[in-house]
Design an enzyme around this catalytic site. Structure first.
Site, PDB file in Angstrom:
ATOM      1  N   ALA A   1       0.831  -1.212   0.000  1.00 25.97           N
ATOM      2  CA  ALA A   1       0.000   0.000   0.000  1.00 25.97           C
ATOM      3  C   ALA A   1       0.866   1.263   0.000  1.00 25.97           C
ATOM      4  O   ALA A   1       0.601   2.206  -0.757  1.00 25.97           O
ATOM      5  CB  ALA A   1      -0.920  -0.017   1.222  1.00 25.97           C
ATOM      6  N   VAL A   2       1.897   1.273   0.839  1.00 30.38           N
ATOM      7  CA  VAL A   2       2.762   2.463   0.894  1.00 30.38           C
ATOM      8  C   VAL A   2       3.432   2.675  -0.465  1.00 30.38           C
ATOM      9  O   VAL A   2       3.436   3.794  -1.012  1.00 30.38           O
ATOM     10  CB  VAL A   2       3.846   2.301   2.000  1.00 30.38           C
ATOM     11  N   THR A   3       3.970   1.583  -1.022  1.00 33.10           N
ATOM     12  CA  THR A   3       4.709   1.699  -2.290  1.00 33.10           C
ATOM     13  C   THR A   3       3.792   2.210  -3.404  1.00 33.10           C
ATOM     14  O   THR A   3       4.128   3.163  -4.116  1.00 33.10           O
ATOM     15  CB  THR A   3       5.307   0.319  -2.681  1.00 33.10           C
TER      16      THR A   3
ATOM     17  N   SER B   1      10.256  -0.075  17.574  1.00 25.36           N
ATOM     18  CA  SER B   1      10.554   0.430  16.229  1.00 25.36           C
ATOM     19  C   SER B   1      10.119   1.891  16.101  1.00 25.36           C
ATOM     20  O   SER B   1      10.831   2.718  15.512  1.00 25.36           O
ATOM     21  CB  SER B   1       9.826  -0.400  15.181  1.00 25.36           C
TER      22      SER B   1
ATOM     23  N   ASP C   1       0.943  -7.666  19.009  1.00 25.94           N
ATOM     24  CA  ASP C   1       0.633  -7.410  20.424  1.00 25.94           C
ATOM     25  C   ASP C   1      -0.530  -6.421  20.627  1.00 25.94           C
ATOM     26  O   ASP C   1      -1.112  -6.376  21.710  1.00 25.94           O
ATOM     27  CB  ASP C   1       1.871  -6.860  21.151  1.00 25.94           C
TER      28      ASP C   1
ATOM     29  N   LYS D   1     -18.108 -28.377  34.819  1.00 24.53           N
ATOM     30  CA  LYS D   1     -17.347 -28.660  33.608  1.00 24.53           C
ATOM     31  C   LYS D   1     -16.346 -29.781  33.818  1.00 24.53           C
ATOM     32  O   LYS D   1     -15.805 -29.944  34.909  1.00 24.53           O
ATOM     33  CB  LYS D   1     -16.582 -27.401  33.178  1.00 24.53           C
TER      34      LYS D   1
END
Ligand code: F6P
Length: 326
Positions: free
Chosen positions: A25-27, A108, A131, A217
């Site tokens: 998408a960025v490219t 990052s 995460d 259970k």
């Protein structure tokens, strides 16, 4: 300030499904809007070592469905030092790169912020981590796919748990955040989730056993977040063996299988929207922000908030699991 003509792109930290969709998408959005794009391989390591190559629209063909990252990734120790960042900045200059887009998690984006602060350089972040622990975005790229993978695994574990009348402690990733654990527990019908955000003053094992789960259970699945604050699945299994020897206990640590695989449709759409959002941010003159999604709208979050603030866990999810696991 110099007009932005060439954009550098890298993926950093743990890989996450959907990173390739974001690279695509960025490219493509960059090329569509008249920018040149340079791919930087192996994250900040590659930036320091000059592993850089121009990306064309064809280079990102047929990658939207692939897990991992075609740009490869790394956790760079050297980039955490001012000397490492100096080498990285020199290479950006040498390559004629005027802005950098970083796809990755907390560490990052902290790296991107440091570079931006020291060199007054335009950096844009995309939240790429299973995460889901970045503040300011409802979800991160890779989270939905990882969640689906966990649920698929727990469904299989359930067959053995039920057949043998066992308690399984299933450990999932998430670093210090319990989003994967809590939501996979809700989605897989698990009996409990042990997460770092929940009632740290209470012994969560006592609480789970105390609910008398065995009355109604025969088997039980407890999802345990890997966070060291919890102690992990082994810790709880050992405790049950000692404190409640009448129960038959097993542990499954799902590990890195949670990170791989073809991205879900949700992650592909998210990555595509955020990738376009990153180029929009540059066109609008934004700098040093993470592009996120909130209430289905693309938003810009200052790096300082995205990395420093704790993303809150929706307490209602804890109640939902508690009420539905009786
Ligand atoms: O941040 C993503 C993550 O998968 C965490 O959930 C996990 O704690 C960590 O990375 C594992 O890192 P590595 O792949 O370097 O062992």
């Amino acid at each position: 300030m110099k007009k932005i003509e060439c954009i550098g792109l890298l993926t950093s930290g743990g890989d996450a499904s959907g990173m390739n969709a974001a690279i695509r998408a960025v490219t493509r959005s960059a090329i569509f809007n008249g920018f040149k794009v340079k791919g930087i391989y192996r994250g900040y390591e590659g930036l320091i070592n000059g592993e850089i190559k121009e990306l064309t629209s064809q280079d990102v063909s047929s990658i939207i469905q692939r897990g991992g990252t075609i740009l490869k990734t790394a956790r760079s120790e050297e980039f955490t030092t001012p000397e490492g960042r100096k080498k990285a900045y020199d290479n950006l200059q040498k390559e004629g790169i005027d802005a950098l887009i970083v796809i990755g998690g907390n560490g990052s984006l902290a790296g991107a912020k440091a570079l931006a602060d020291e060199y007054d350089f335009t950096c844009i972040g995309l939240p790429g981590t299973i995460d889901n622990d970045l503040y300011g975005t409802d979800v991160t790229i890779g989270y939905n796919t990882a969640l689906n993978t966990i649920v698929e695994c727990v469904d299989k574990i359930r067959d053995t748990a039920t057949s043998h009348d066992r308690i399984f402690f299933v450990e999932v990733m998430g670093r210090d955040a319990g989003f994967l654990a809590q939501n996979s527990a809700v989605a897989s019908g698990a009996e409990a989730a042990i997460i770092p955000e929940d009632r740290t003053d209470v012994d969560q094992l006592e609480q789970f056993i105390g609910r008398g789960f065995r009355k109604s259970k025969n088997s039980s699945i407890v999802i345990v977040s890997e966070s060291p604050k919890n102690g992990g699945a082994m810790y709880y299994a050992e405790r049950v063996k000692k404190e409640y020897p009448e129960y038959d206990v097993r542990v499954t640590i799902l590990g890195h299988l949670q990170r791989g695989g073809s991205p879900s449709a949700g992650d592909r759409i998210l990555a595509s929207r955020l990738g376009v959002g990153a180029i929009d941010a540059i066109l609008e003159g934004q700098r040093n922000v993470m592009v996120g999604i909130r209430n289905d709208e693309v938003v810009y979050v200052p790096f300082i908030d995205a990395i420093k603030k704790d993303k809150p866990m929706d307490k209602d999810l804890i109640r939902v699991l508690d009420e539905l696991s009786i």
